[in-house]
Scaffold this motif. Structure first.
Motif, PDB file in Angstrom:
ATOM      1  N   ASP A 578       0.845  -1.215   0.000  1.00 23.32           N
ATOM      2  CA  ASP A 578       0.000   0.000   0.000  1.00 23.32           C
ATOM      3  C   ASP A 578       0.872   1.253   0.000  1.00 23.32           C
ATOM      4  O   ASP A 578       0.607   2.204  -0.747  1.00 23.32           O
ATOM      5  CB  ASP A 578      -0.917   0.006   1.228  1.00 23.32           C
ATOM      6  N   ARG A 579       1.926   1.227   0.847  1.00 26.13           N
ATOM      7  CA  ARG A 579       2.830   2.392   0.895  1.00 26.13           C
ATOM      8  C   ARG A 579       3.574   2.555  -0.433  1.00 26.13           C
ATOM      9  O   ARG A 579       3.805   3.668  -0.898  1.00 26.13           O
ATOM     10  CB  ARG A 579       3.837   2.243   2.045  1.00 26.13           C
ATOM     11  N   ILE A 586       0.475   4.425  -7.991  1.00 23.30           N
ATOM     12  CA  ILE A 586      -0.057   3.320  -8.811  1.00 23.30           C
ATOM     13  C   ILE A 586      -1.457   2.979  -8.333  1.00 23.30           C
ATOM     14  O   ILE A 586      -1.717   2.899  -7.133  1.00 23.30           O
ATOM     15  CB  ILE A 586       0.847   2.064  -8.688  1.00 23.30           C
ATOM     16  N   ASP A 587      -2.368   2.775  -9.292  1.00 23.39           N
ATOM     17  CA  ASP A 587      -3.712   2.303  -8.982  1.00 23.39           C
ATOM     18  C   ASP A 587      -3.696   0.767  -8.991  1.00 23.39           C
ATOM     19  O   ASP A 587      -3.221   0.160  -9.951  1.00 23.39           O
ATOM     20  CB  ASP A 587      -4.691   2.830 -10.042  1.00 23.39           C
ATOM     21  N   LYS A 588      -4.207   0.146  -7.935  1.00 20.10           N
ATOM     22  CA  LYS A 588      -4.195  -1.326  -7.838  1.00 20.10           C
ATOM     23  C   LYS A 588      -4.856  -1.975  -9.049  1.00 20.10           C
ATOM     24  O   LYS A 588      -4.484  -3.078  -9.461  1.00 20.10           O
ATOM     25  CB  LYS A 588      -4.929  -1.778  -6.569  1.00 20.10           C
ATOM     26  N   GLN A 589      -5.854  -1.306  -9.606  1.00 17.68           N
ATOM     27  CA  GLN A 589      -6.582  -1.881 -10.736  1.00 17.68           C
ATOM     28  C   GLN A 589      -5.697  -2.002 -11.973  1.00 17.68           C
ATOM     29  O   GLN A 589      -5.979  -2.780 -12.881  1.00 17.68           O
ATOM     30  CB  GLN A 589      -7.819  -1.005 -11.079  1.00 17.68           C
ATOM     31  N   GLU A 590      -4.619  -1.224 -12.020  1.00 19.94           N
ATOM     32  CA  GLU A 590      -3.728  -1.244 -13.188  1.00 19.94           C
ATOM     33  C   GLU A 590      -2.644  -2.323 -13.068  1.00 19.94           C
ATOM     34  O   GLU A 590      -1.818  -2.492 -13.968  1.00 19.94           O
ATOM     35  CB  GLU A 590      -3.051   0.128 -13.359  1.00 19.94           C
ATOM     36  N   LEU A 591      -2.640  -3.015 -11.949  1.00 18.46           N
ATOM     37  CA  LEU A 591      -1.625  -4.032 -11.712  1.00 18.46           C
ATOM     38  C   LEU A 591      -1.690  -5.097 -12.801  1.00 18.46           C
ATOM     39  O   LEU A 591      -2.764  -5.583 -13.137  1.00 18.46           O
ATOM     40  CB  LEU A 591      -1.852  -4.691 -10.346  1.00 18.46           C
ATOM     41  N   LYS A 594       1.471  -3.323 -18.713  1.00 20.40           N
ATOM     42  CA  LYS A 594       2.871  -3.121 -19.104  1.00 20.40           C
ATOM     43  C   LYS A 594       3.416  -1.829 -18.505  1.00 20.40           C
ATOM     44  O   LYS A 594       4.574  -1.760 -18.084  1.00 20.40           O
ATOM     45  CB  LYS A 594       2.979  -3.086 -20.624  1.00 20.40           C
ATOM     46  N   GLN A 595       2.571  -0.820 -18.426  1.00 22.87           N
ATOM     47  CA  GLN A 595       2.994   0.478 -17.891  1.00 22.87           C
ATOM     48  C   GLN A 595       3.446   0.355 -16.434  1.00 22.87           C
ATOM     49  O   GLN A 595       4.511   0.836 -16.048  1.00 22.87           O
ATOM     50  CB  GLN A 595       1.824   1.469 -17.996  1.00 22.87           C
ATOM     51  N   VAL A 596       2.657  -0.360 -15.623  1.00 19.71           N
ATOM     52  CA  VAL A 596       3.006  -0.556 -14.211  1.00 19.71           C
ATOM     53  C   VAL A 596       4.234  -1.457 -14.091  1.00 19.71           C
ATOM     54  O   VAL A 596       5.129  -1.196 -13.274  1.00 19.71           O
ATOM     55  CB  VAL A 596       1.816  -1.159 -13.432  1.00 19.71           C
TER      56      VAL A 596
END
Length: 733
Positions: A578-579, A586-591, A594-596
């Motif tokens: 989270d930290r 970073i948004d968790k949904q984007e996990l 490729k960008q993340v």
């Protein structure tokens, strides 16, 4: 009193930690921390993955070495206390003897020191002592410069005690001295070392006229300490099967000289007796027991190597790349009883079973072809998997002809190692899984599934039944079982387990989970539906806080309500994640995007760890897990070689280039499946240019390799292969 006991235990523990640290070239802190973590009930996979900061990033092998050595030394300390207690009760414990026992670093040393005080069965020496001849033995041992031994011995003649003559009294006294010499710890240690260094292991045929696989050893000599492990075990087996007479040949003169140097004081009136007693002590008492000990030590060396090879091969086999997304036809070949077929979908679900008879003596190839075609068309099957047992090559020829006839570009076949399939098929587990199938049909289903997910299928089988090694039946079965269980546990935790699809067999190898808890997890899943997050595991009966801590990081939940639950990240680190997300916006949904992944890859773990207040190894693992959440580490491994046609040994010519799959790795080379009846051998000298210490340094089970044919023995059905490119060899010539 308890404080004194605690202090003694603390000193003992520190002594053990210091010794293990020195032996394994590790720091005291690493050994002390690891020992503490193990004593608290933490598992090795958990410590290796989630306690890296504490151990200094020790891997599983190092942790197991610490565990084994600490346990050995604790047992050694317990034995020392027991031996000191027994000798003290006899009233024979001296400060010097106690010090020697306490300073011993091997169990053998302790047993050597204890030997003179151990209760013995009736011996020539004990009989002589009962006859009252011990004082005469002391007189001879003191090696007087004057006197007459027979005259001295006459004082001990006693018909009632069975001493009729002076010569008989002298002989009894010498028997006592021979046993004393044989029980001397210093002498035994030297003789043992000398025998190990200079002993020649010899073997000869019990009947040279009998042909056997042991003919190389019908007249054989080799320096014991230089014998490779596989030769030790081969000779042991030949001896056990009554084909060979085996011994340890050692020159006795140097041993006599050494013992004489330890005990003889010249000149003396008993010099001739001391020489005789030294020869008797060595030949009758020391040499036979030392030979047994040295042979046992050699056997242990052979067993450890065989177990190490089996374990390495098993790990490679378990971690073979799964063939995902393909519908498979499993074939368990046979002659008289026919080929059992099992069609499974891409998830391993059994669709249909059948039996055909394409091989001798039935040869119903036309009917078999119709059944194969029917199943292939009905279920759109893409891969035929044939077990490599009886009738496999005849079945392979039939399948290759069928594929050629169908002209189906999608269809190919594989030969797989079916070791253990029959063991699984007859097991209670298989009966529960396939209650309506017979043994051979279950075997066909297992063969089909073991290419789709080798790990998930092979964990259902006793590891000892998966024959990837050498001489595994000749080693300590307890040691083998422990080692193989550790390998399976390591492999399962390395890959991770989908808690919503895993069988009880697979779950039982997860760190901290036993067979009962594994069954409880499956039962909970069946009664309450799929797990949607890892926290639900805490509701499983018998799965307590410690077990949850150990296992949860290795459990995966795909499609649940927490994205991190499909990664190897432990819930204790979710707060760190989270930290991290806040820090990097970073948004968790984007996990998984490729960008993340690129953003995470570009981070400097050292700098980032400091900002987040977390250890660098833990953060490094978190970053790697987040780059590809849900990744199967096996996906990066090469797939096995798919085939469409058959190669016969008669087709092979020296220099021919082929693709093959490594089936087994042993001390002297690797066996490679090149598509003929028997696997070809790549000798250790042909694995690559330059020196190879062990074949496992170059190849592993499951590797796809390019080989060239060196020689073909049609009579014996043997093929010699090389992995050295002949064109490069010629260029260097």
């Amino acid at each position: 009193m308890s404080n004194v006991v605690d202090e003694v235990q603390q000193k003992r523990q520190e002594r053990i930690i210091k010794q293990v640290a020195e032996e394994l070239s590790l720091s005291l802190k690493q050994v002390r921390t690891t020992t503490g973590l193990l004593d608290e009930g933490n598992t090795i996979p958990f410590i290796a993955r989630y306690r890296k900061e504490m151990t200094g990033e020790l891997d599983e092998n190092q942790l197991r070495q610490i565990e084994e050595r600490v346990q050995y030394l604790r047992n050694l300390e317990d034995r020392k206390l027991e031996v000191i207690r027994i000798i003290e009760e006899q009233g024979k414990l001296t400060e010097e003897l106690q010090r020697s026992i306490e300073n011993a670093i091997k169990l053998q040393e302790v047993e050597d020191l204890y030997r003179p005080y151990r209760q013995k069965r009736k011996t020539r020496a004990s009989v002589a002592k009962e006859k009252g001849l011990e004082p005469l033995s002391v007189w001879i041992w003191n090696q007087p410069k004057q006197g007459d031994v027979l005259q001295e011995a006459e004082r001990y003649i006693d018909a009632e005690k069975g001493v009729d003559t002076a010569a008989g009294a002298v002989q009894g006294a010498l028997d006592i001295l021979a046993e004393n010499i044989a029980d001397d710890a210093t002498i035994r240690k030297w003789v043992r070392r000398y025998t190990l260094d200079h002993g020649m292991l010899t073997s000869e045929a019990k009947d040279a006229e009998v042909e056997s696989v042991y003919e190389n050893y019908y007249s054989y000599r080799e320096l014991a300490k230089k014998m490779p492990p596989h030769r030790i075990l081969a000779i042991n087996r030949g001896e056990r099967e009554g084909m060979l007479k085996v011994g340890l040949d050692i020159a006795s003169e140097p041993v006599h000289r050494y013992i004489a140097g330890q005990i003889q004081k010249s000149p003396s009136v008993v010099d001739h007796l001391m020489t005789a007693v030294i020869e008797d002590a060595y030949k009758r008492l020391i040499a036979p027991s030392i030979e047994r000990e040295v042979r046992a030590e050699m056997t242990e060396k052979g067993e450890n190597q065989a177990i190490s090879i089996f374990s390495g091969n098993l790990r490679s086999l378990l971690l073979q790349a799964p063939i995902k997304g393909q519908r498979v036809l499993g074939v368990d070949p046979a002659y008289r009883t026919g080929c059992k077929l099992a069609a499974v979908d891409d998830t391993g679900k059994l669709l249909e079973v059948a039996v055909t008879y394409p091989t001798p003596p039935n040869n119903k190839k036309k009917e078999a072809a119709e059944k194969f075609k029917e199943l292939i068309a009905k279920y759109d099957l893409e891969l035929i998997v044939i077990g490599n047992g009886t009738a496999s090559r005849e079945t392979e020829q039939f399948v290759a002809d069928l594929i050629a006839e169908l002209s189906n570009d999608k269809l190919s076949y594989l030969i797989v190692n079916e070791a253990g399939a029959s063991v699984y098929s007859a097991s209670k587990l298989a009966q529960e899984e396939f209650p309506n199938l017979d043994v051979a049909e279950r075997s066909a289903a297992s063969i089909a599934r073991r290419v789709q997910d080798p790990l998930a299928e092979l964990v259902k089988i006793d590891p000892k039944a998966i024959g990837v090694g050498q001489y595994q039946h000749d080693v300590s079965q307890k040691h083998l079982e422990e080692s193989l269980k550790a390998v399976v546990e390591s492999a399962v935790n390395h890959v991770g387990v989908d808690v919503n699809t895993a069988s009880p067999s697979l779950l039982s190898y997860v760190a901290g989970i036993n067979a009962t808890i594994a069954k409880n997890i499956v039962k909970f899943r069946e009664e309450n539906g799929k797990f949607v997050n890892r926290r639900q595991l805490q509701k499983v009966p018998r799965l307590g806080a410690k077990t949850y801590e150990q296992c949860v990081g290795f459990m995966r939940i795909t499609g649940g309500d927490t994205t991190l639950d499909r990664t190897p990240i432990h819930p204790e680190s979710y707060e760190v994640v989270d930290r991290l997300f806040k820090e990097l916006k970073i948004d968790k949904q984007e996990l998984g995007s490729k960008q993340v992944a690129d953003l995470l890859t570009s981070q400097n773990p050292n700098e980032l760890a400091e900002r987040l207040g977390v250890g660098v190894p833990t953060l490094r693992d978190i970053l790697e897990s987040l780059q590809r959440p849900g990744r199967d580490p096996r996906d990066e491994l090469p797939l096995p070689v798919f085939r469409k046609d058959v190669l016969k040994i008669e087709d092979l010519t020296p220099g021919m280039k082929l693709q093959g799959t490594v089936r087994n790795v042993i001390d002297f080379g690797a066996f490679v499946d090149i598509g003929i009846k028997s696997d070809g051998l790549v000798h250790i000298s042909q694995l690559k240019n330059g020196f190879v210490k062990h074949p496992m340094d170059v190849v592993s089970v499951g590797d796809n390799v390019t080989v060239w044919v060196m020689n073909v023995d049609l009579k014996k059905g043997r093929v010699g292969l090389t992995m050295k490119d002949p064109s490069e060899e010629q260029a260097h010539a």
